[in-house]
Motif scaffolding. Structure first.
Motif, short mmCIF file in Angstrom:
data_model
loop_
_atom_site.label_atom_id
_atom_site.label_comp_id
_atom_site.label_asym_id
_atom_site.label_seq_id
_atom_site.Cartn_x
_atom_site.Cartn_y
_atom_site.Cartn_z
N ASP A 94 -22.64 35.53 -0.35
CA ASP A 94 -24.06 35.48 -0.66
C ASP A 94 -24.38 36.61 -1.63
N ASN A 99 -27.08 37.07 -3.22
CA ASN A 99 -28.49 37.41 -3.21
C ASN A 99 -28.91 37.74 -1.79
N SER A 100 -29.71 38.78 -1.66
CA SER A 100 -30.15 39.22 -0.34
C SER A 100 -31.65 39.43 -0.34
N LEU A 125 -37.84 30.46 -3.01
CA LEU A 125 -36.48 31.01 -2.96
C LEU A 125 -35.80 30.55 -1.68
N SER A 126 -34.51 30.21 -1.80
CA SER A 126 -33.71 29.81 -0.65
C SER A 126 -32.45 30.67 -0.63
N TYR A 127 -32.24 31.40 0.48
CA TYR A 127 -31.06 32.27 0.64
C TYR A 127 -30.13 31.64 1.65
N GLY A 159 -25.81 26.95 -1.20
CA GLY A 159 -25.93 28.39 -1.31
C GLY A 159 -27.30 28.82 -1.80
N TYR A 160 -27.32 29.93 -2.57
CA TYR A 160 -28.60 30.47 -3.03
C TYR A 160 -29.24 29.52 -4.05
N TRP A 161 -30.58 29.42 -3.95
CA TRP A 161 -31.32 28.59 -4.92
C TRP A 161 -32.68 29.20 -5.14
N GLY A 162 -33.09 29.31 -6.38
CA GLY A 162 -34.40 29.85 -6.69
C GLY A 162 -35.17 28.93 -7.62
N TRP A 212 -30.17 31.17 7.14
CA TRP A 212 -30.84 30.46 6.05
C TRP A 212 -32.27 30.98 6.00
#
Length: 574
Positions: free
Chosen positions: A366, A368-369, A502-504, A524-527, A553
């Motif tokens: 990951d 992005n945090s 934003l989705s982490y 995974g990460y999505w913005g 999530w």
């Protein structure tokens, strides 16, 4: 021209020591023939040298079978020679500090530079100084035993980026050697003293657990690896492991071993050149030529050796001449020569540094945090390293912009075709300021480098926005089960407010998000980077459909001031 009274006084001194038949003049030289010169003791010539030295003269003999003695005025000492020596001392100190710092800092990610520098001074600079002073004390003793004055040597710095800081010291006395014995001792004593002192430093370093970062860092590696001479396997296999990374004290001892061996090369004014001249006489010049060729050959693999060649050629490739060429060395000199030859063979390292070939792949599960302000002072990233090479690798971690990086892992090396995971923690820039912060994590091993971009987003929670009226929302879902979240912006500002969705999520987690009339299938990460406006008091729906189980999530709607509504979703099996 010599003044008559000076010449008479010189000849009076000669007559007090030798009987001579013929006196001749050749320029400013006084030449005398001493019948049966070989019947006189070496001590007689030493007495002559000391007496005429008080008048400002020196004496030296001709070829080995000659009865001729040459006497001449001492040359004027250059006023710049001492200045050059002091300049070289300053350059060498700087290059040694640079070498130690660049070595230690590669193991000290996150350690303040002041702490690293203090460790280098205490555990590297002082041991190196002890070894050099030990060598020079040996030279001092040799000079004193032969009635010579000691003078500062020529230090050879090694300022190259991949260097040892110092390459040794060349004796540069202000007066010639009185005999072959004095020359032999001036070469042998520094070599033995340097070898013994280097062994002492290595033993001390192998028994000490330094307080610095080299031994305690959970993950560490050097950008370069040292080549260990036979000394380590022959003498230290029972004391310390020869496969571990050297700490600063051991590294200083290793440098002492190597530079001592370099000074044993039989060329010019090096220690080995003095020994060769004392043993082989005029034939030593051919030995010196051969050594120069060999040195040039190994310089192809390690350019720093060229620095020594430059100094040797500048000072003189043939080396000094003793004033008394007819003297003979004792049988003990041959035994000492054998000891020095052993020291040379077990200490020489043609290529001091070698690069460990490696091929690594690094990824973060990951990159992005999201951190809610005030809930934690750190952001955590799980990083996995895969060793694609054929040799074990030990990674080192650095980050930019520089922060006190912490890496937790099993330590040690990663075997070929194996992977290892590490937990990287990064302190938040400020617990009062929300925003998005970008970092680059660099992972090194040998010549390999992998970079991983990392982003930390710090948000503030506020009562005016929420998911399903929860601040924050915590919920559980099953894989492939859908859930619709209702986002409401309660407090009406002067107009519409722009938001980002934003989705982490971990890289191996797939899911779908239904946003308006559009379905996004993501992993995974999505913005959702295009900002969209929400009217004050408007309720907005987002549908989540997880396809895999995961314990982490996070969904966030973030405005331009990094105020956000946050939902923590845990997904179980069907």
């Amino acid at each position: 021209m010599h003044k008559p009274d000076e010449q008479d006084r010189v000849l009076a001194i000669v007559s007090s020591v030798y009987r001579y038949d013929v006196v001749d003049r050749e320029g400013e030289k006084i030449i005398i023939d001493v019948p049966d010169f070989s019947t006189y003791d070496e001590e007689d010539f030493s007495i002559l040298i000391k007496r005429i030295s008080r008048l400002g003269y020196i004496a030296f003999t001709g070829p080995a079978n000659s009865n001729r003695i040459y006497i001449m005025k001492k040359g004027e000492k250059s006023p710049y020679s001492s200045h050059i020596k002091y300049i070289l001392v300053a350059i060498t100190i700087g290059s040694v500090l640079y070498t130690g710092y660049s070595y230690e800092v590669s193991y000290s990610a996150g350690v303040p530079p002041v702490v690293v520098f203090s460790d280098v001074f205490l555990f590297f600079m002082i041991p190196i100084g002890f070894i050099i002073l030990s060598r020079e004390f040996g030279r001092y003793m040799a000079h004193r035993l032969n009635g010579m004055n000691y003078s500062l040597p020529i230090l050879i710095p090694d300022p190259l980026p991949l260097g040892m800081g110092i390459l040794g010291s060349i004796g540069s006395q202000d007066e010639p050697y009185p005999s072959r014995r004095s020359m032999f001792q001036a070469g042998i004593f520094p070599l033995i003293a340097g070898f013994v002192s280097s062994l002492m430093v290595i033993v001390i370093g192998s028994q000490l657990h330094l307080g610095g970062s080299t031994l305690v860092a959970p993950v560490n590696s050097s950008f370069r690896s040292v080549s260990l001479p036979l000394t380590y396997s022959l003498l230290f296999s029972k004391i310390t492991s020869v496969s571990v990374t050297l700490n600063l004290i051991q590294y200083a001892g290793w440098i002492g071993i190597v530079i001592n061996a370099l000074n044993a090369f039989p060329m010019g004014f090096l220690d080995g050149g003095l020994i060769s001249k004392a043993l082989a006489g005029n034939f030593s010049k051919y030995i010196s030529y051969g050594a120069v060729v060999a040195f040039f050959g190994i310089s192809i693999y390690y350019p720093s050796w060229l620095i020594i060649l430059i100094f040797v050629l500048f000072v003189g490739i043939k080396g000094p001449e003793p004033m008394l060429t007819t003297s003979r060395l004792s049988n003990g000199a041959r035994i000492l020569t054998g000891i020095v030859l052993f020291i040379f063979l077990v200490s020489i390292v043609p290529t001091p540094y070698h690069i460990i070939p490696s091929d690594i792949q690094v990824h973060a599960s990951d990159q992005n945090s999201l951190v809610v302000n005030g809930t934690s002072g750190y952001a955590y990233f799980n990083v996995t390293l895969l060793n694609m090479g054929t040799t074990p690798v030990t990674p080192s971690f650095t980050i930019s912009p520089s922060v006190p990086l912490s890496v937790l892992g099993p330590g040690g090396s990663v075997s070929p075709r194996q992977s290892q995971s590490y937990m990287v923690s990064i302190p938040l820039p400020s617990r009062e300021v929300a925003g998005s912060y970008n970092y680059t994590l660099d992972v090194y091993s040998g010549i390999s480098k992998c970079s991983v971009p990392l982003t930390i987003t710090v948000v503030n929670l506020a009562t005016e926005m929420s998911f399903d009226s929860h601040i924050p929302l915590t919920m559980n879902l099953a894989a492939n089960q859908s859930a619709t979240l209702k986002f409401t912006y309660f407090v009406p500002p002067s107009g519409k407010q722009d938001f980002h969705l934003l989705s982490y999520a971990p890289l191996n987690f797939s899911y779908s998000i239904i946003f308006g009339n559009i379905t996004f299938n993501e992993n995974g990460y999505w913005g959702f980077t295009t900002p969209f406006a929400i009217n004050p008091g408007q309720t907005f729906s987002i549908t989540l459909i997880p396809h895999d189980p995961t314990s982490k999530w996070i969904i966030a709607l973030v405005d331009s001031s990094y105020t956000a509504a946050v939902a923590y979703v845990s997904v179980g099996d069907n």
